[in-house]
Design an enzyme around this catalytic site. Structure first.
Site, PDB file in Angstrom:
ATOM      1  N   HIS A 102      34.529   2.966  84.110  1.00  0.00           N
ATOM      2  CA  HIS A 102      36.776   2.877  84.130  1.00  0.00           C
ATOM      3  C   HIS A 102      37.176   2.650  85.965  1.00  0.00           C
ATOM      4  O   HIS A 102      36.167   2.896  86.106  1.00  0.00           O
ATOM      5  CB  HIS A 102      37.188   4.451  83.909  1.00  0.00           C
ATOM      6  CG  HIS A 102      36.571   5.468  84.179  1.00  0.00           C
ATOM      7  ND1 HIS A 102      35.517   5.719  84.458  1.00  0.00           N
ATOM      8  CD2 HIS A 102      37.299   6.473  85.320  1.00  0.00           C
ATOM      9  CE1 HIS A 102      35.142   7.078  84.933  1.00  0.00           C
ATOM     10  NE2 HIS A 102      35.499   7.358  86.162  1.00  0.00           N
ATOM     11  N   ILE A 125      44.428  12.671  83.632  1.00  0.00           N
ATOM     12  CA  ILE A 125      45.185  13.834  82.768  1.00  0.00           C
ATOM     13  C   ILE A 125      45.942  15.329  84.468  1.00  0.00           C
ATOM     14  O   ILE A 125      46.194  15.896  83.969  1.00  0.00           O
ATOM     15  CB  ILE A 125      43.833  15.637  81.791  1.00  0.00           C
ATOM     16  CG1 ILE A 125      44.100  15.799  81.485  1.00  0.00           C
ATOM     17  CG2 ILE A 125      42.766  15.612  83.112  1.00  0.00           C
ATOM     18  CD1 ILE A 125      44.106  16.646  80.148  1.00  0.00           C
ATOM     19  N   GLY A 156      31.744  10.280  92.965  1.00  0.00           N
ATOM     20  CA  GLY A 156      32.464  11.018  92.051  1.00  0.00           C
ATOM     21  C   GLY A 156      32.882  10.755  90.413  1.00  0.00           C
ATOM     22  O   GLY A 156      34.279  10.702  90.512  1.00  0.00           O
TER      23      GLY A 156
HETATM   24  P1  5GP Z   1      35.357  10.379  87.698  1.00  0.00           P
HETATM   25  O1  5GP Z   1      35.941  10.932  88.020  1.00  0.00           O
HETATM   26  O2  5GP Z   1      34.752   9.591  86.424  1.00  0.00           O
HETATM   27  O3  5GP Z   1      35.744   8.497  88.420  1.00  0.00           O
HETATM   28  O4  5GP Z   1      37.344   9.849  86.880  1.00  0.00           O
HETATM   29  C1  5GP Z   1      37.472  10.698  85.633  1.00  0.00           C
HETATM   30  C2  5GP Z   1      38.791  11.095  85.812  1.00  0.00           C
HETATM   31  O5  5GP Z   1      39.028  11.034  84.039  1.00  0.00           O
HETATM   32  C3  5GP Z   1      39.911  11.819  85.871  1.00  0.00           C
HETATM   33  O6  5GP Z   1      40.349  11.824  87.655  1.00  0.00           O
HETATM   34  C4  5GP Z   1      40.165  13.103  85.534  1.00  0.00           C
HETATM   35  O7  5GP Z   1      41.633  13.961  86.023  1.00  0.00           O
HETATM   36  C5  5GP Z   1      40.002  12.058  84.271  1.00  0.00           C
HETATM   37  N1  5GP Z   1      39.947  12.929  82.873  1.00  0.00           N
HETATM   38  C6  5GP Z   1      39.060  13.372  82.825  1.00  0.00           C
HETATM   39  N2  5GP Z   1      39.006  13.796  81.234  1.00  0.00           N
HETATM   40  C7  5GP Z   1      40.101  13.320  80.945  1.00  0.00           C
HETATM   41  C8  5GP Z   1      41.454  13.741  79.721  1.00  0.00           C
HETATM   42  O8  5GP Z   1      40.351  14.870  78.644  1.00  0.00           O
HETATM   43  N3  5GP Z   1      42.252  12.947  79.408  1.00  0.00           N
HETATM   44  C9  5GP Z   1      42.408  12.218  80.515  1.00  0.00           C
HETATM   45  N4  5GP Z   1      43.654  11.177  80.249  1.00  0.00           N
HETATM   46  N5  5GP Z   1      42.134  11.694  81.749  1.00  0.00           N
HETATM   47  C10 5GP Z   1      40.296  12.593  81.374  1.00  0.00           C
END
Ligand code: 5GP
Ligand code: ZN
Length: 112
Positions: free
Chosen positions: A98, A31, A91
């Site tokens: 994921h 997103i 982070g």
């Molecule tokens: P992290 O910060 O855990 O490595 O990655 C989580 C990712 O999920 C972030 O890059 C963030 O932009 C993405 N993200 C968070 N909420 C949503 C959502 O509701 N939809 C989508 N498509 N991505 C999301």
């Protein structure tokens, strides 16, 4: 897991822009993209992070990497980065495993 954002995305309770789906994994565009191409590949089973991968779930991770290789080929990504953040200091903000797939711009090393 009922209170997990990515489990809700898999269930279709929260909309997402799908890249690919099969029995084991789901891929969708981030997103808040950090590169011209930025999608996430997640297992359908709730696994909190790489730290929670076990012998039982490791084959799912192997399958995800096979899917990443295939999608990169189909999308014409010649150079790309695969990232998985583990824990808040690294982070991680969503605690469902994921793999970020980022491509389409120059990238620095080491990552910030
Ligand atoms: P992290 O910060 O855990 O490595 O990655 C989580 C990712 O999920 C972030 O890059 C963030 O932009 C993405 N993200 C968070 N909420 C949503 C959502 O509701 N939809 C989508 N498509 N991505 C999301
Ligand atoms: Zn989950």
């Amino acid at each position: 897991m009922s209170d997990c954002l990515f489990c809700k995305i898999i269930a279709g309770e929260i909309p997402s822009k799908k890249v690919y789906e099969d029995d084991l994994c789901y891929a969708f565009y981030d997103i808040d993209p950090q590169a011209p191409t930025h999608f996430l590949v997640i297992p359908k089973a709730h696994i909190a992070s790489v730290s929670a991968v076990t012998g039982d779930t490791a084959p799912i991770v192997g399958h995800i990497f096979e899917v990443i290789a295939r999608l990169a080929g189909e999308l014409g990504l010649e150079s790309y980065r695969v990232v998985s953040n583990i824990g808040p200091q690294a982070g991680q903000s969503v605690f469902h495993l994921h793999f970020h797939v980022l491509s389409g711009r120059d990238m620095t090393w080491p990552p910030g």
